[in-house]
Design an enzyme around this catalytic site. Structure first.
Site, PDB file in Angstrom:
ATOM      1  N   ASP A 162      -4.059   6.300  -6.715  1.00  0.00           N
ATOM      2  CA  ASP A 162      -5.506   6.242  -6.911  1.00  0.00           C
ATOM      3  C   ASP A 162      -5.866   5.324  -8.079  1.00  0.00           C
ATOM      4  O   ASP A 162      -5.191   5.319  -9.112  1.00  0.00           O
ATOM      5  CB  ASP A 162      -6.014   7.664  -7.212  1.00  0.00           C
ATOM      6  CG  ASP A 162      -7.518   7.729  -7.305  1.00  0.00           C
ATOM      7  OD1 ASP A 162      -8.154   7.625  -6.249  1.00  0.00           O
ATOM      8  OD2 ASP A 162      -8.043   7.878  -8.417  1.00  0.00           O
ATOM      9  N   GLU A 206      -4.349   1.793  -4.371  1.00  0.00           N
ATOM     10  CA  GLU A 206      -5.785   1.591  -4.193  1.00  0.00           C
ATOM     11  C   GLU A 206      -6.213   0.572  -5.249  1.00  0.00           C
ATOM     12  O   GLU A 206      -6.367   0.912  -6.418  1.00  0.00           O
ATOM     13  CB  GLU A 206      -6.559   2.906  -4.392  1.00  0.00           C
ATOM     14  CG  GLU A 206      -8.029   2.736  -4.053  1.00  0.00           C
ATOM     15  CD  GLU A 206      -8.982   3.620  -4.845  1.00  0.00           C
ATOM     16  OE1 GLU A 206     -10.145   3.721  -4.452  1.00  0.00           O
ATOM     17  OE2 GLU A 206      -8.575   4.202  -5.872  1.00  0.00           O
TER      18      GLU A 206
HETATM   19  C1  GLC Z   1     -10.705   6.672  -6.085  1.00  0.00           C
HETATM   20  C2  GLC Z   1     -10.945   7.700  -4.998  1.00  0.00           C
HETATM   21  C3  GLC Z   1     -12.298   8.294  -5.203  1.00  0.00           C
HETATM   22  C4  GLC Z   1     -12.326   8.971  -6.558  1.00  0.00           C
HETATM   23  C5  GLC Z   1     -11.941   7.993  -7.659  1.00  0.00           C
HETATM   24  C6  GLC Z   1     -11.645   8.702  -8.953  1.00  0.00           C
HETATM   25  O1  GLC Z   1     -11.560   5.601  -5.986  1.00  0.00           O
HETATM   26  O2  GLC Z   1     -10.791   7.112  -3.732  1.00  0.00           O
HETATM   27  O3  GLC Z   1     -12.651   9.202  -4.196  1.00  0.00           O
HETATM   28  O4  GLC Z   1     -13.596   9.483  -6.828  1.00  0.00           O
HETATM   29  O5  GLC Z   1     -10.767   7.282  -7.339  1.00  0.00           O
HETATM   30  O6  GLC Z   1     -10.440   9.400  -8.863  1.00  0.00           O
END
Ligand code: GLC
Length: 552
Positions: free
Chosen positions: A214, A268
Site C-alpha cells: 500500500d 501501489e
Molecule cells: C491506499 C489504499 C487506500 C487507503 C490509502 C491509505 O491508497 O488503496 O484505500 O485509504 O492507501 O492507506
C-alpha cells in the site's frame, strides 16, 4: 538427438487474472452486516467458477477501521469482525485446493493510532526511542501551536496532529499523510524495517502467495521535514513521494520474497513519470506495479493506445498489469457512462456532478473488459465489476463512512460508492449478502435496482456481464495466445483498436482483438472465426462501443 529442453512454465503472476476482494463488502457469513472470512469461504466455488487465478484481499487485520482497515493495529492477526487467524489459514488452504492463489495487502507507510507502538510512543514522551519509530516533532510558533511544516493530508486538512502529553499539556505533533488515526512510520528507523521484514515472513510462511504494498512510494521522508514547495514533483527532491531511499526497502523485501518459491510483490505506486515508476520493477525489486494511467484513461482509442504502448514499454521483464477499477476509484460503468470518461481521484466532485448514462456505461464497460483481458500481462477484476455494478452516488450523508468525506466537510464524496456490499440473490436488499434473518443491515445501503445485477439473476442470463466475464476468463485461461503470445497492433480505422496475440511457434493459433470506440460500425477481418463479442454484431459488422475476439 536429445530433445530440446522444455522451458520452465512462466510464473503464475505474469498472466494471472486476479480478483480484488474487498472483504467487508463481499459476503457476510454471521449476519452482522459486514462481510467476513466465513462469507468468503462459502463463496470460493463462485470464484473458482468465475475462472480467476488469484484473490487480492484488502486489509483484514485488527483495526479500529478509521480507514476501512488501512489503519492496522496488529499486522499478524485478523480483525474479529472478519474472523480469526485460524479462519485465514483455512481460507488459504481451501483457496489453494481450488488452485487460487492468495495476495494480501500490507500497509507499511502508516499504522493505526491504536498500534501498540503508537500507544507506547504517546506514553513515553518527547525524545524517546518509542517516538523515533514515528515522526514526532515540536510545533512551530511561539508556543508550538503551529504544525511543524505545511504538508497536507491526502484525505484533506493538515498532515499533522498535536498530542496531549501524559501530564495534560499540549505536546508534540505527529505526521500522518492520511487520517490522524494513521500515524506514519519512520522508515529511517532500523526497528521499523526489521518489523516489516518479519511481517512479510510471517505471512509467506502461512502460505500467502503475494503481497500488495500500500502507498508504496510514500515510505521514506526527508528527515529535515522541510515545507513542501508548491511545484515539487515526486522524485529525489520531494520530501515524501518517490524518494530514492525507498528502493532499498523493496530490494530487501524482494530478497525475502525470493526465499519462498513462487511468491510475488506488487506495488501501489501512483506516479506520473513512467521512468520513475519503472524503477520499482527494476532488477531485484518488485515483480509488478499497478497500472493506474490505464484506469484513469478516457474511453478514447488514441488515448488508450498511447497508455497501452507506454505500459508495455515500461520495463523489460516486468509484466504489465491492467486495472479498470478498484476500491479507491469510481466504478467503471459510471465512469464510462459520463460525458467525460476520464478519471482523477483529485477531481472526484467534478466527475460526480456529471450525469451518468448507465446503458452507455455498461456497453462500454463490457467492451473494455474484453479489450483489457486481451492485453498481455496480468489483469485485476475488482469485485462487482463482473456484475456491472455502478458507482452508488446517492448514499445518504449520515451513512457515509469514508474519512475523505468527513475530512473535506462533504466537499469530496469519497469512495463509499464503489464499496457497497455485493448483491448475490433475491429481489431486495440485502440481496443475499447477509444470511436470512440477519440482525443488521449491510454496512452501506444497496440500491434497490441491483435486483437485476445479483449473481443469481446474472447467472441465469446468457447476456449478462457475469456471463461475459466467465466466458472471457475461460477463454483467456485456456488460450496460449492470451497467456503468453506477444501482442502486435494491426491496421485499423480511426477510433478502432486492433491487435493480434500470436503464441510463438503455434502456427495459426492466434487471436485478434478488435475494439470499436468509434461512432460507426466497422467490418471484421474476413476468414476469422468469432470467439466472443461484448455485444451482438450488426449484420456482421462490429457496432460502436463493442469489442470482439476472433480466432485467426
Ligand atoms: C491506499 C489504499 C487506500 C487507503 C490509502 C491509505 O491508497 O488503496 O484505500 O485509504 O492507501 O492507506
Amino acid at each position: 538427438m536429445p530433445s530440446a529442453p522444455v522451458p520452465p512454465p512462466a510464473p503464475w503472476w505474469q498472466s494471472a487474472a486476479i480478483y480484488q476482494l474487498y472483504v467487508r463488502s463481499f459476503a457476510d457469513g454471521n449476519g452482522d452486516g459486514t462481510g467476513d472470512l466465513a462469507g468468503v469461504r462459502a463463496h470460493l466455488p463462485y470464484l473458482a467458477s468465475l475462472g480467476i487465478d488469484a484473490i487480492w484481499f484488502n486489509p483484514w487485520y485488527p483495526s479500529p477501521m478509521a480507514d476501512a482497515g488501512y489503519d492496522i493495529a496488529d499486522y499478524r492477526s485478523i480483525d474479529p469482525v472478519f474472523g480469526t487467524l485460524a479462519d485465514a489459514d483455512a481460507l488459504i488452504a481451501e483457496a489453494h485446493a481450488h488452485e487460487i492463489k492468495i495476495i494480501i495487502d500490507v500497509v507499511p507507510n502508516h499504522g493505526s493510532d491504536r498500534h501498540p507502538w503508537f500507544r507506547a510512543a504517546l506514553a513515553a514522551g518527547p525524545g524517546s526511542a518509542e517516538r523515533s519509530r514515528f515522526w514526532f516533532r515540536p510545533g512551530r510558533g511561539a508556543a508550538g501551536e503551529l504544525p511543524p511544516n505545511n504538508w497536507q493530508s491526502i484525505f484533506g486538512g493538515s498532515a499533522w496532529t498535536r498530542v496531549t502529553e501524559a501530564d495534560g499539556s499540549f505536546g508534540e505533533w505527529y505526521l500522518h499523510l492520511f487520517d490522524p488515526a494513521q500515524p506514519d512510520f519512520n522508515w529511517s528507523s532500523p526497528e521499523v524495517r526489521l518489523e516489516f521484514e518479519d511481517v512479510l515472513r510471517f505471512w509467506f510462511s502461512r502460505g500467502v502467495d503475494g503481497i500488495r504494498i500500500d502507498s508504496a512510494a510514500l515510505l521514506c521522508k526527508d528527515p529535515d521535514l522541510p515545507d513542501l514547495a508548491a511545484a515539487a514533483a515526486p522524485g529525489p527532491g520531494h520530501p515524501y513521494t518517490d524518494r530514492d531511499e525507498v528502493h532499498l526497502v523493496y530490494q530487501s523485501w524482494r530478497a525475502i520474497a525470493d526465499t519462498y518459491p513462487g511468491r510475488m510483490l506488487i506495488g501501489e505506486v501512483w506516479l506520473p513519470d513512467a521512468a520513475r515508476l519503472a524503477r520499482y520493477v527494476g532488477p531485484g525489486e518488485l515483480h509488478t506495479v499497478f497500472n493506474f494511467p490505464y484506469l484513469n484513461c478516457p474511453w478514447d482509442a488514441a488515448a488508450l493506445r498511447a497508455v497501452i504502448d507506454a505500459t508495455l514499454a515500461l520495463s523489460s521483464g516486468a509484466p504489465a498489469t491492467w486495472v479498470l477499477s478498484n476500491h479507491d476509484v469510481d466504478r467503471v460503468v459510471s465512469r464510462y457512462g459520463r460525458p467525460d470518461t476520464a478519471f482523477d481521484l483529485d477531481r472526484r466532485p467534478y466527475f460526480h456532478a456529471l450525469g451518468v448514462d448507465l446503458a452507455v456505461g455498461t456497453r462500454r464497460a463490457r467492451a473494455a473488459a474484453l479489450l483489457t483481458m486481451a492485453l498481455p500481462g496480468s489483469v485485476y477484476v475488482y469485485q462487482g465489476e463482473e456484475l456491472g455494478l455502478w458507482e452508488v452516488q446517492d448514499i445518504p450523508d449520515e451513512l457515509r463512512q469514508d474519512p475523505i468525506w468527513s475530512r473535506t466537510a462533504g466537499a469530496d464524496p469519497g469512495r463509499d460508492g464503489s464499496r457497497v456490499p455485493l448483491p448475490w440473490s433475491g429481489t431486495e436488499p440485502p440481496f443475499g449478502f447477509s444470511p436470512p434473518g440477519a440482525a443488521a443491515e449491510p454496512w452501506l445501503p444497496q440500491p434497490k435496482d441491483w435486483r437485476e445485477l445479483t449473481v443469481a439473476a446474472e447467472s441465469a442470463s446468457p447476456d449478462s456481464m457475469l456471463a461475459l466475464y466467465r466466458e472471457a476468463l475461460r477463454i483467456r485461461r485456456s488460450s496460449p495466445a492470451l497467456r503468453d503470445g506477444p501482442m502486435s497492433w494491426q491496421p485499423s480505422a480511426g477510433g478502432v483498436l486492433a491487435f493480434n496475440r500470436i503464441p510463438a511457434g503455434a502456427g495459426a493459433g492466434g487471436l485478434r482483438c478488435v475494439a470499436n470506440l468509434s461512432a460507426v460500425p466497422v467490418t471484421l477481418p474476413a476468414g476469422a472465426t468469432l470467439l466472443l463479442s461484448s455485444g451482438p454484431l450488426d449484420g456482421g459488422l462490429l457496432p460502436p462501443d463493442c469489442t470482439a475476439w476472433l480466432r485467426l
